[in-house]
Scaffold this motif. Structure first.
Motif, PDB file in Angstrom:
ATOM      1  N   GLN A 193       0.851  -1.167   0.102  1.00  0.00           N
ATOM      2  CA  GLN A 193       0.048   0.069  -0.079  1.00  0.00           C
ATOM      3  C   GLN A 193       0.816   1.325  -0.029  1.00  0.00           C
ATOM      4  OE1 GLN A 193      -2.633   0.613   3.527  1.00  0.00           O
ATOM      5  NE2 GLN A 193      -4.084   1.134   2.159  1.00  0.00           N
ATOM      6  N   GLU A 262     -13.786  -5.713  -6.375  1.00  0.00           N
ATOM      7  CA  GLU A 262     -12.903  -5.065  -5.432  1.00  0.00           C
ATOM      8  C   GLU A 262     -11.786  -5.313  -5.104  1.00  0.00           C
ATOM      9  OE1 GLU A 262     -15.345  -7.552  -2.696  1.00  0.00           O
ATOM     10  OE2 GLU A 262     -15.660  -6.774  -4.504  1.00  0.00           O
ATOM     11  N   ASN A 264     -10.104  -7.054  -7.533  1.00  0.00           N
ATOM     12  CA  ASN A 264      -9.072  -7.179  -8.644  1.00  0.00           C
ATOM     13  C   ASN A 264      -8.445  -5.493  -8.680  1.00  0.00           C
ATOM     14  OD1 ASN A 264      -8.016  -8.303 -10.896  1.00  0.00           O
ATOM     15  ND2 ASN A 264      -9.871  -7.720 -12.077  1.00  0.00           N
ATOM     16  N   ASP A 265      -7.684  -5.275  -7.806  1.00  0.00           N
ATOM     17  CA  ASP A 265      -6.854  -4.021  -8.120  1.00  0.00           C
ATOM     18  C   ASP A 265      -5.604  -4.235  -7.705  1.00  0.00           C
ATOM     19  OD1 ASP A 265      -6.592  -4.161  -5.367  1.00  0.00           O
ATOM     20  OD2 ASP A 265      -7.955  -2.565  -4.653  1.00  0.00           O
ATOM     21  N   GLU A 266      -4.693  -2.922  -7.719  1.00  0.00           N
ATOM     22  CA  GLU A 266      -3.369  -3.185  -7.685  1.00  0.00           C
ATOM     23  C   GLU A 266      -2.618  -3.857  -6.361  1.00  0.00           C
ATOM     24  OE1 GLU A 266       0.909  -3.168  -9.043  1.00  0.00           O
ATOM     25  OE2 GLU A 266      -0.940  -3.051 -10.013  1.00  0.00           O
ATOM     26  N   ASN A 268      -4.372  -5.662  -4.106  1.00  0.00           N
ATOM     27  CA  ASN A 268      -4.708  -6.874  -3.814  1.00  0.00           C
ATOM     28  C   ASN A 268      -3.965  -8.015  -4.810  1.00  0.00           C
ATOM     29  OD1 ASN A 268      -6.898  -7.566  -1.738  1.00  0.00           O
ATOM     30  ND2 ASN A 268      -7.584  -5.828  -2.665  1.00  0.00           N
ATOM     31  N   ARG A 269      -3.584  -7.616  -6.088  1.00  0.00           N
ATOM     32  CA  ARG A 269      -2.928  -8.306  -6.824  1.00  0.00           C
ATOM     33  C   ARG A 269      -1.213  -8.532  -6.388  1.00  0.00           C
ATOM     34  NH1 ARG A 269      -5.921  -5.593 -11.032  1.00  0.00           N
ATOM     35  NH2 ARG A 269      -4.687  -4.086 -11.219  1.00  0.00           N
TER      36      ARG A 269
END
Length: 318
Positions: A193, A262, A264-266, A268-269
């Motif tokens: 993050q 929600e 499928n974002d940077e 969480n990847r």
């Protein structure tokens, strides 16, 4: 040996298929699982087992539920409100010491995720640099004991820092300058993050700074139900999902985010990639010596009254 005419064979096969389809489906045993937090990559083996039908293949109808309060899952298990909860090894030992009838039946994440995090470009380059500085935390008790042990390895103590309760605002309190470091940051999330926000962090890992290694995420049940026959099938399905994730990471991630845009974002990847190598490859296996060693650490830090026999809080499901 007589051979039946082909038409008769086909007819018999169609009749058998008809009988098969007319039979009722085998009943699935219901099983409720309470997560420790909202769905995230830490729970990948559970979600993938659900999405790929591995629980169903094991004869289980599993319900995965996120808690309203992350402190609730172990208490709900103890009260009989849910069959299994995702929890943490340190908290389990503390709660058993307090009298909760809980027992570890499996492991999800077999390495610590907790860490002390600082800004990479900030003034803290080593733990010794924390002397006289502010350290944010979320949960009193275990986290400050963890920090205390890490500081002692460097010749410091908790008296050398100022502890600040930042609740669950770990990264924001660090980025805003409210504190110089935070304890309780999960290395697979907070570091990613901060990097995404162009404020990269530096982590100090407890297991490298005087704290015995432990299982971060575990599965707990009521002690008097530890050998529920559903649990063995459940853990086998979780193991199958874990190995599937390791063998097919892209397909697994697609299953993980299915119906959950929600995730499928940077962030969480990145967290997915960092969490994969930390999953227990054998969720049902138990390293008893490791659990006892950590209980002794908690006792030495004054967090539990006594080191209980291993089978009081951790078992291998039979």
């Amino acid at each position: 040996m007589k051979h039946l005419p082909i038409k008769q064979i086909i007819g018999a096969g169609l009749m058998a298929a008809s009988l098969m389809t007319s039979l009722p489906a085998l009943a699935q045993d219901k099983l409720s699982v309470m997560l420790d937090w909202f769905v995230n990559p830490d729970h990948a083996p559970l979600v993938v087992a659900q999405e790929k039908g591995f629980f169903k293949d094991a004869g289980l109808d599993v319900t995965l539920t996120a808690p309203a309060d992350p402190n609730d899952p172990p208490k709900l298990v103890a009260a009989g409100g849910t069959d299994i909860a995702v929890s943490y090894q340190p908290q389990l030992i503390l709660q058993v010491d307090e009298g909760l009838p809980l027992v570890r039946i499996g492991t999800l994440v077999s390495t610590p995720l907790n860490s002390v995090v600082v800004l990479r470009d900030g003034p803290v380059k080593t733990l010794k640099d924390l002397k006289g500085r502010k350290v944010g935390y979320s949960i009193a008790g275990f986290e400050d004991a963890l920090l205390g042990a890490m500081l002692e390895k460097e010749g410091l103590s908790l008296k050398d820092v100022e502890l600040v309760n930042v609740n669950f605002s770990l990264s924001p309190s660090l980025l805003s300058g409210q504190v110089d470091a935070v304890i309780g940051a999960f290395r697979n999330f907070e570091l990613n993050q901060m990097a995404i926000e162009n404020h990269p962090g530096r982590a100090f890992y407890p297991e490298e700074e005087g704290v015995p290694p432990y299982d971060e995420l575990i599965l707990v049940a009521r002690k008097d139900k530890a050998n529920d026959p559903r649990f063995k099938r459940f853990l086998a399905a979780v193991e199958r999902a874990t190995l599937y994730i390791l063998n097919h990471p892209e397909e697994s991630q697609a299953a993980f985010v299915k119906g959950r845009p929600e995730l499928n974002d940077e962030l969480n990847r990145r967290a997915w990639a960092d969490t994969l190598p930390r999953f227990s490859h054998s969720p049902a296996a138990l390293d008893g010596e490791r659990y006892t060693r950590f209980a002794e650490f908690l006792k030495a830090r004054g967090l539990i009254k006594a080191v209980a026999p291993l089978d009081h809080y951790a078992v291998v499901v039979k």
